[in-house]
Motif scaffolding. Structure first.
Motif, PDB file in Angstrom:
ATOM      1  N   THR A  36       3.091   5.932  -2.728  1.00  0.00           N
ATOM      2  CA  THR A  36       4.466   6.643  -3.167  1.00  0.00           C
ATOM      3  C   THR A  36       4.591   6.693  -4.562  1.00  0.00           C
ATOM      4  OG1 THR A  36       5.633   4.803  -2.787  1.00  0.00           O
ATOM      5  CG2 THR A  36       5.623   6.590  -0.930  1.00  0.00           C
ATOM      6  N   ASP A  37       4.049   5.673  -5.457  1.00  0.00           N
ATOM      7  CA  ASP A  37       4.264   5.636  -6.679  1.00  0.00           C
ATOM      8  C   ASP A  37       3.410   6.685  -7.608  1.00  0.00           C
ATOM      9  OD1 ASP A  37       4.868   4.477  -9.414  1.00  0.00           O
ATOM     10  OD2 ASP A  37       3.063   3.482  -9.293  1.00  0.00           O
ATOM     11  N   ARG A  38       2.116   6.705  -6.999  1.00  0.00           N
ATOM     12  CA  ARG A  38       1.271   7.632  -7.442  1.00  0.00           C
ATOM     13  C   ARG A  38       1.544   9.031  -7.384  1.00  0.00           C
ATOM     14  NH1 ARG A  38      -2.621   5.988  -4.749  1.00  0.00           N
ATOM     15  NH2 ARG A  38      -2.787   7.620  -3.083  1.00  0.00           N
ATOM     16  N   PHE A  39       2.237   9.313  -5.969  1.00  0.00           N
ATOM     17  CA  PHE A  39       2.706  10.693  -5.870  1.00  0.00           C
ATOM     18  C   PHE A  39       3.977  11.062  -6.831  1.00  0.00           C
ATOM     19  CE2 PHE A  39       1.184  10.971  -1.094  1.00  0.00           C
ATOM     20  CZ  PHE A  39      -0.216  11.117  -1.556  1.00  0.00           C
ATOM     21  N   TYR A  40       4.709  10.077  -6.886  1.00  0.00           N
ATOM     22  CA  TYR A  40       5.876  10.147  -7.774  1.00  0.00           C
ATOM     23  C   TYR A  40       5.502  10.758  -9.239  1.00  0.00           C
ATOM     24  CZ  TYR A  40      10.128   9.044 -10.844  1.00  0.00           C
ATOM     25  OH  TYR A  40      11.131   9.121 -11.635  1.00  0.00           O
ATOM     26  N   ARG A  57      10.048  12.622  -4.101  1.00  0.00           N
ATOM     27  CA  ARG A  57       9.231  11.624  -4.218  1.00  0.00           C
ATOM     28  C   ARG A  57       9.494  10.320  -4.803  1.00  0.00           C
ATOM     29  NH1 ARG A  57       4.397  12.892  -1.744  1.00  0.00           N
ATOM     30  NH2 ARG A  57       3.658  15.125  -2.486  1.00  0.00           N
ATOM     31  N   GLN A  58      10.651  10.442  -5.636  1.00  0.00           N
ATOM     32  CA  GLN A  58      11.199   9.293  -6.285  1.00  0.00           C
ATOM     33  C   GLN A  58      12.194   8.451  -5.289  1.00  0.00           C
ATOM     34  OE1 GLN A  58      14.453  10.483  -9.215  1.00  0.00           O
ATOM     35  NE2 GLN A  58      14.336   8.435 -10.034  1.00  0.00           N
ATOM     36  N   ILE A  59      12.794   9.176  -4.415  1.00  0.00           N
ATOM     37  CA  ILE A  59      13.439   8.361  -3.533  1.00  0.00           C
ATOM     38  C   ILE A  59      12.530   7.538  -2.489  1.00  0.00           C
ATOM     39  CG2 ILE A  59      14.945   8.688  -1.233  1.00  0.00           C
ATOM     40  CD1 ILE A  59      16.191  11.092  -2.846  1.00  0.00           C
ATOM     41  N   ALA A  60      11.395   8.274  -1.962  1.00  0.00           N
ATOM     42  CA  ALA A  60      10.315   7.756  -1.313  1.00  0.00           C
ATOM     43  C   ALA A  60       9.709   6.625  -2.174  1.00  0.00           C
ATOM     44  CB  ALA A  60       9.330   8.710  -0.854  1.00  0.00           C
ATOM     45  N   TRP A  61       9.290   6.486  -3.313  1.00  0.00           N
ATOM     46  CA  TRP A  61       9.216   5.548  -4.050  1.00  0.00           C
ATOM     47  C   TRP A  61       9.904   4.353  -4.202  1.00  0.00           C
ATOM     48  CZ3 TRP A  61      10.726   4.199  -9.238  1.00  0.00           C
ATOM     49  CH2 TRP A  61       9.942   3.144  -9.628  1.00  0.00           C
ATOM     50  N   LEU A  62      11.217   4.718  -4.257  1.00  0.00           N
ATOM     51  CA  LEU A  62      12.407   3.466  -4.597  1.00  0.00           C
ATOM     52  C   LEU A  62      12.570   2.834  -3.222  1.00  0.00           C
ATOM     53  CD1 LEU A  62      15.203   5.294  -6.654  1.00  0.00           C
ATOM     54  CD2 LEU A  62      13.452   3.506  -7.377  1.00  0.00           C
ATOM     55  N   SER A  80       9.996   2.541  -0.697  1.00  0.00           N
ATOM     56  CA  SER A  80       8.974   1.677  -0.452  1.00  0.00           C
ATOM     57  C   SER A  80       9.069   0.535  -1.424  1.00  0.00           C
ATOM     58  CB  SER A  80       7.759   2.357  -0.826  1.00  0.00           C
ATOM     59  OG  SER A  80       7.359   3.619  -0.024  1.00  0.00           O
ATOM     60  N   ARG A  81       9.167   0.489  -2.555  1.00  0.00           N
ATOM     61  CA  ARG A  81       9.303  -0.607  -3.571  1.00  0.00           C
ATOM     62  C   ARG A  81      10.280  -1.494  -2.991  1.00  0.00           C
ATOM     63  NH1 ARG A  81      12.496  -1.886  -8.018  1.00  0.00           N
ATOM     64  NH2 ARG A  81      11.338  -3.105  -9.802  1.00  0.00           N
ATOM     65  N   ASP A  82      11.547  -1.116  -2.705  1.00  0.00           N
ATOM     66  CA  ASP A  82      12.603  -2.024  -2.234  1.00  0.00           C
ATOM     67  C   ASP A  82      12.191  -2.879  -0.811  1.00  0.00           C
ATOM     68  OD1 ASP A  82      14.217  -1.222  -4.183  1.00  0.00           O
ATOM     69  OD2 ASP A  82      15.304   0.141  -2.956  1.00  0.00           O
ATOM     70  N   ARG A  83      11.352  -2.021   0.040  1.00  0.00           N
ATOM     71  CA  ARG A  83      10.868  -2.689   1.131  1.00  0.00           C
ATOM     72  C   ARG A  83       9.837  -3.858   0.671  1.00  0.00           C
ATOM     73  NH1 ARG A  83       9.398   1.542   3.332  1.00  0.00           N
ATOM     74  NH2 ARG A  83      11.127   1.651   4.652  1.00  0.00           N
ATOM     75  N   GLN A  84       8.908  -3.349   0.032  1.00  0.00           N
ATOM     76  CA  GLN A  84       7.942  -4.313  -0.629  1.00  0.00           C
ATOM     77  C   GLN A  84       8.575  -5.614  -0.930  1.00  0.00           C
ATOM     78  OE1 GLN A  84       5.544  -2.925  -3.629  1.00  0.00           O
ATOM     79  NE2 GLN A  84       4.236  -4.618  -3.849  1.00  0.00           N
ATOM     80  N   LEU A  85       9.506  -5.403  -1.969  1.00  0.00           N
ATOM     81  CA  LEU A  85      10.071  -6.510  -2.548  1.00  0.00           C
ATOM     82  C   LEU A  85      10.974  -7.361  -1.651  1.00  0.00           C
ATOM     83  CD1 LEU A  85      11.650  -5.018  -5.913  1.00  0.00           C
ATOM     84  CD2 LEU A  85       9.479  -6.390  -5.740  1.00  0.00           C
ATOM     85  N   ALA A  86      11.387  -6.872  -0.616  1.00  0.00           N
ATOM     86  CA  ALA A  86      12.200  -7.622   0.220  1.00  0.00           C
ATOM     87  C   ALA A  86      11.248  -8.432   1.259  1.00  0.00           C
ATOM     88  CB  ALA A  86      12.926  -6.618   1.308  1.00  0.00           C
ATOM     89  N   LEU A  87       9.980  -7.836   1.371  1.00  0.00           N
ATOM     90  CA  LEU A  87       9.016  -8.669   2.466  1.00  0.00           C
ATOM     91  C   LEU A  87       8.515  -9.715   1.348  1.00  0.00           C
ATOM     92  CD1 LEU A  87       7.433  -5.833   4.082  1.00  0.00           C
ATOM     93  CD2 LEU A  87       8.632  -7.615   5.330  1.00  0.00           C
ATOM     94  N   ARG A  88       8.581  -9.378   0.068  1.00  0.00           N
ATOM     95  CA  ARG A  88       7.952 -10.367  -0.664  1.00  0.00           C
ATOM     96  C   ARG A  88       8.578 -11.647  -0.708  1.00  0.00           C
ATOM     97  NH1 ARG A  88       6.086  -8.617  -6.670  1.00  0.00           N
ATOM     98  NH2 ARG A  88       4.852  -7.317  -5.284  1.00  0.00           N
ATOM     99  N   ARG A  89      10.043 -11.200  -1.053  1.00  0.00           N
ATOM    100  CA  ARG A  89      10.987 -12.687  -0.747  1.00  0.00           C
ATOM    101  C   ARG A  89      10.816 -13.493   0.397  1.00  0.00           C
ATOM    102  NH1 ARG A  89      14.442  -8.657  -3.008  1.00  0.00           N
ATOM    103  NH2 ARG A  89      15.167  -8.404  -0.899  1.00  0.00           N
ATOM    104  N   THR A 110       0.851  -1.317  -0.004  1.00  0.00           N
ATOM    105  CA  THR A 110      -0.113   0.175  -0.150  1.00  0.00           C
ATOM    106  C   THR A 110       0.978   1.271   0.071  1.00  0.00           C
ATOM    107  OG1 THR A 110      -1.665  -1.162   1.227  1.00  0.00           O
ATOM    108  CG2 THR A 110      -1.940   1.309   1.314  1.00  0.00           C
ATOM    109  N   ALA A 111       1.931   1.324   0.800  1.00  0.00           N
ATOM    110  CA  ALA A 111       2.840   2.443   0.817  1.00  0.00           C
ATOM    111  C   ALA A 111       3.440   2.467  -0.617  1.00  0.00           C
ATOM    112  CB  ALA A 111       3.757   2.098   1.822  1.00  0.00           C
ATOM    113  N   ALA A 112       3.899   1.427  -1.085  1.00  0.00           N
ATOM    114  CA  ALA A 112       4.505   1.566  -2.517  1.00  0.00           C
ATOM    115  C   ALA A 112       3.577   2.119  -3.514  1.00  0.00           C
ATOM    116  CB  ALA A 112       5.103   0.395  -2.723  1.00  0.00           C
TER     117      ALA A 112
END
Length: 462
Positions: free
Chosen positions: A201-205, A225-230, A232-241, A196-198
C-alpha cells in the motif's frame, strides 16, 4: 574447687565432674559448625546463561566456558520449556524448599537426647562434721517416642508434597513458556503479513501521489491509497508492539536478557481433539498439584493422629544419685508424669481436625476446577476447528483474487474501490486465520498443562 569437693566426697566425684566437663568437649567434636552464607547481588552473565543453555540442549556439561551454543537455529516450544525450567530464577529459589523438607524428615527421625543434671551443696565450714552434698541425675523424656512415628509420617508426606509442588511449578513454567513461544511464532507471521501489506500500500500510495502531482490521478484515488496505507501501517505497528511484548515475556520466563531474540520452530499440533472423559481420568491420576494436595492431606492425617496421641500423659524417666551434708548417699529412679486434667490437648485436636476438613474441601474444589477447565478447553478446541476449517479453504482463493484484481486495477479495468475492498478483506481474513491458528495452538498447550501430561502420552495411558 574441684580439690575441695574431692576431699569430702572422694576421688570418684572428681572423676564425675571431670567426665561432665569432658563430655561437652567430646560432643562438640562431632557437632556442626557455623559458616556464613552471604547474599549474591550479581545476576548471571551471558557466559553463565550460555553454559546452562548448552547443558540443557546437549544433555552434558560443556567442555569449557567458551563452548559455542547455537541459539540461531530454530528451537521448539518443548526445548524452550526445558530451558525455562533450568534458567527461571523463581524456580531456582523454589527448589531450595526441597532441601528444607528433607531436613525436616531428618529432624523428625531423631531421638530425643538424654539430660544430665549435676548440682553440689558446699558447707562453708567443713571441720564441723558436715560433708559436701551433691546430686547427679540422668533423665530421658519418653513423650516424643510415642509421637515419633507420627512426626516421621508428617515430615515424609510433607516432603512429598513439596516435591510435587515444585514439580508442578516447573510444569506450569514450562507450559507457560510453550504458550508464549507459540503466541510469538504466530504473531511474527501476522506481523510479516501486515508488513508486506503495508509495503504494498505504501508503494501504491507513493505512485498515486506522484501521479496526482503531475495531474494523472484524481484526489479520490490518491486519498483511498493514503487511507489504505495508513490502515496497513497502523496494523503493522500494533502487531509489532504485541511481538515485542510477548518476546520480553518469553525471555523473562526463561531467565534470558530482554534483548535476546530466540528463533522459533513451528509447533507440533494435535490432529484430533481427544475425548474429554479420557483426559479427565489422566488428570485425576497424573496432575502434580493434585498429588501434592493428596500428600499434604496425608500429612494432615498424621497430624490429627499425633494430636490424638498428645492427649495421653507424657512422662520422663531417670535415675539419680545424691549425698547430703551428712554423707548419706542415695540412689534411685525418678518419674515425672503430666496429668491430663483440663487441657488434654483438645485445642490442638480441634485445630488439626478443622485443618484436615479444610484440606479435604480444597482438594475437592481443585478436582472440580480441573475437570471444568479440561472440559472448557476441549469445547474451545472444537469451536476453533470449526472456525479454522472454512477459512483455510477460502483465504487462498481470496489471495488469488486479490492478485488478479491488483493487475486489473493497474490497467483501470476495475474500480479502485472494488480492488481495495477485496484487498482489505483478503488481508483481514488472512490475519484472522493466523489469529485462530494461534489461539488453537495456545489452547492445545493449555490443555496439556491442564491434563498434566504431554499429549504424546495421552494415547499410551489408556
Amino acid at each position: 574447687m574441684f580439690l575441695k569437693i574431692a576431699n569430702g566426697l572422694g576421688g570418684w566425684v572428681l572423676a564425675v565432674y571431670g567426665v561432665g566437663m569432658a563430655l561437652p568437649l567430646w560432643f562438640l567434636t562431632g557437632c556442626a559448625s557455623y559458616h556464613t552464607l552471604p547474599l549474591n547481588d550479581r545476576l548471571p552473565g551471558m557466559a553463565q546463561v550460555a553454559q546452562k543453555i548448552a547443558t540443557a540442549l546437549h544433555r552434558e556439561p560443556p567442555v569449557s566456558s567458551t563452548r559455542a551454543v547455537n541459539l540461531h537455529a530454530p528451537l521448539s516450544g518443548e526445548t524452550l520449556g526445558e530451558l525455562a525450567v533450568l534458567l527461571n530464577p523463581d524456580l531456582r529459589a523454589m527448589r531450595a524448599q526441597i532441601g528444607v523438607a528433607q531436613a525436616q524428615v531428618f529432624a523428625a527421625g531423631l531421638l530425643p537426647d538424654p539430660r544430665l543434671a549435676l548440682s553440689a551443696d558446699l558447707p562453708s565450714d567443713v571441720v564441723s562434721g558436715y560433708y559436701n552434698a551433691y546430686s547427679i541425675g540422668l533423665s530421658w523424656s519418653l513423650a516424643s517416642l510415642f509421637t515419633r512415628s507420627a512426626n516421621l509420617h508428617i515430615a515424609q508426606a510433607q516432603a512429598r508434597a513439596v516435591h510435587y509442588q515444585v514439580a508442578w511449578q516447573e510444569w506450569l513454567i514450562a507450559n507457560q513458556t510453550r504458550i508464549l513461544a507459540r503466541r510469538l511464532y504466530y504473531l511474527r507471521q501476522q506481523e510479516t503479513v501486515a508488513k508486506t501489506a503495508a509495503s504494498t500500500t505504501d508503494r501504491f500510495y507513493l505512485v498515486s501521489a506522484e501521479n496526482l502531482r503531475r495531474g494523472d490521478a484524481t484526489i479520490t484515488t490518491t486519498t483511498l491509497r493514503q487511507i489504505a496505507w495508513l490502515d496497513s501501517r497502523d496494523r503493522q505497528l500494533a502487531l509489532r508492539r504485541q511481538v515485542t511484548k510477548v518476546r520480553y515475556d518469553l525471555n523473562k520466563s526463561m531467565g534470558l536478557p530482554p534483548q535476546m531474540r530466540v528463533p522459533l520452530r513451528a509447533p507440533h499440533l494435535l490432529s484430533e481433539v481427544p475425548d474429554t472423559a479420557h483426559l479427565v481420568a489422566l488428570a485425576d491420576s497424573h496432575r502434580l498439584d493434585l498429588l501434592a494436595l493428596r500428600a499434604g492431606y496425608t500429612a494432615q492425617e498424621a497430624r490429627v493422629r499425633r494430636a490424638i496421641l498428645g492427649q495421653y500423659p507424657g512422662f520422663t524417666i531417670g535415675i539419680s544419685r545424691a549425698a547430703d551434708t551428712s554423707n548419706i548417699q542415695t540412689i534411685g529412679p525418678s518419674l515425672s508424669l503430666d496429668i491430663p486434667l483440663w487441657n488434654r490437648n483438645r485445642g490442638v485436636i480441634a485445630e488439626s481436625e478443622a485443618t484436615r476438613a479444610q484440606l479435604r474441601a480444597a482438594y475437592t474444589a481443585r478436582l472440580f476446577q480441573t475437570r471444568a477447565e479440561i472440559s472448557a478447553l476441549v469445547a474451545d478446541l472444537h469451536r476453533l476447528r470449526q472456525e479454522i476449517r472454512p477459512l483455510e479453504q477460502q483465504v487462498p482463493q481470496l489471495q488469488r483474487a486479490e492478485r488478479q484484481l491488483r493487475g486489473a486495477a493497474a490497467e483501470h479495468n476495475v474500480t479502485l474501490i472494488d480492488y481495495e475492498t477485496v484487498r482489505s478483506q483478503a488481508l483481514a481474513k488472512n490475519l484472522q486465520l493466523l489469529a485462530l491458528k494461534q489461539a488453537d495452538a495456545e489452547q492445545q498447550a493449555a490443555l496439556e498443562m491442564a491434563v498434566g501430561l504431554p499429549w504424546q502420552q495421552w494415547a499410551t495411558r489408556r
